[in-house]
Scaffold this motif. Sequence first.
Motif, short mmCIF file in Angstrom:
data_model
loop_
_atom_site.label_atom_id
_atom_site.label_comp_id
_atom_site.label_asym_id
_atom_site.label_seq_id
_atom_site.Cartn_x
_atom_site.Cartn_y
_atom_site.Cartn_z
N GLY A 97 17.36 122.50 48.14
CA GLY A 97 16.64 122.24 46.90
C GLY A 97 15.24 122.83 46.96
O GLY A 97 15.05 124.01 47.20
N ARG A 98 14.23 121.99 46.77
CA ARG A 98 12.85 122.47 46.80
C ARG A 98 12.23 122.40 48.20
O ARG A 98 11.08 122.74 48.38
N GLY A 99 12.97 121.90 49.18
CA GLY A 99 12.46 121.84 50.55
C GLY A 99 11.75 120.55 50.90
O GLY A 99 11.07 120.46 51.91
N GLU A 100 11.94 119.52 50.09
CA GLU A 100 11.27 118.23 50.33
C GLU A 100 11.70 117.57 51.62
O GLU A 100 10.87 117.04 52.36
N LEU A 101 13.01 117.58 51.89
CA LEU A 101 13.49 116.93 53.10
C LEU A 101 12.92 117.62 54.34
O LEU A 101 12.45 116.97 55.27
N ALA A 102 12.92 118.95 54.33
CA ALA A 102 12.36 119.70 55.46
C ALA A 102 10.89 119.34 55.67
O ALA A 102 10.46 119.06 56.79
N ARG A 103 10.14 119.34 54.59
CA ARG A 103 8.72 119.00 54.68
C ARG A 103 8.51 117.59 55.21
O ARG A 103 7.70 117.35 56.11
N ASP A 104 9.28 116.64 54.70
CA ASP A 104 9.12 115.24 55.10
C ASP A 104 9.56 115.00 56.54
O ASP A 104 8.91 114.24 57.27
N LEU A 131 14.89 129.78 45.01
CA LEU A 131 14.73 128.54 45.77
C LEU A 131 14.17 128.79 47.16
O LEU A 131 13.39 127.98 47.67
N ARG A 132 14.53 129.92 47.78
CA ARG A 132 13.94 130.23 49.09
C ARG A 132 12.42 130.34 48.96
O ARG A 132 11.69 129.80 49.80
N ALA A 133 11.95 130.99 47.93
CA ALA A 133 10.50 131.11 47.72
C ALA A 133 9.88 129.74 47.47
O ALA A 133 8.81 129.41 48.00
N ARG A 134 10.56 128.92 46.68
CA ARG A 134 10.04 127.58 46.38
C ARG A 134 10.01 126.71 47.63
O ARG A 134 9.09 125.93 47.84
N GLN A 135 11.03 126.83 48.48
CA GLN A 135 11.08 126.04 49.73
C GLN A 135 9.94 126.44 50.65
O GLN A 135 9.28 125.57 51.24
#
Length: 163
Positions: A97-104, A131-135
């Motif tokens: 998705g937007r990379g929230e889980l990775a960030r968290d 999405l890669r750019a957004r992540q």
Amino acid sequence: MRRRVLLLALLATARADDRPRDVRALLPTFEAFMRDAVYDEKWGSYAADRVSPGADFTTVPAALSPHFGAMVADRCATLWAALGRPAPFALVEFGAGRGELARDVLARLRAAHPACYAAAVYAIGEVSPALRARQRAHAAGFVDAARNGSKLVVLEADARAAD
């Protein structure tokens, strides 16, 4: 009903060579339909970067951020210790998705489990260039453009082709 009758009349009056042998040959597979609906460059919701909290469905990581990521990070740290503290310790997510889980997850590892964080490398596999750019942007604090010590790597990948 009139359309169905008209279609049947057209098929009945068409020459045998013009009739489709199997109507399924005219229809896309569900996989092809979903690929186009999600990733088509012009119309796909992910490719056009139309994914946003108010416009689309919400997944658990987005709805419970940062708490869900902290829970996953704590479990990853426990597994890392049980595995003998390997380095590097790869965490892989497809379709982030937007990379929230990775960030968290990375934020929690850095704050609460520094030894595990030092060994961790988080990789996101994503089909959509948008999405890669957004992540990368969403978790920018963990991405090093030169990949020198980068904790997050975002790669073009499709989970269906992963071994």
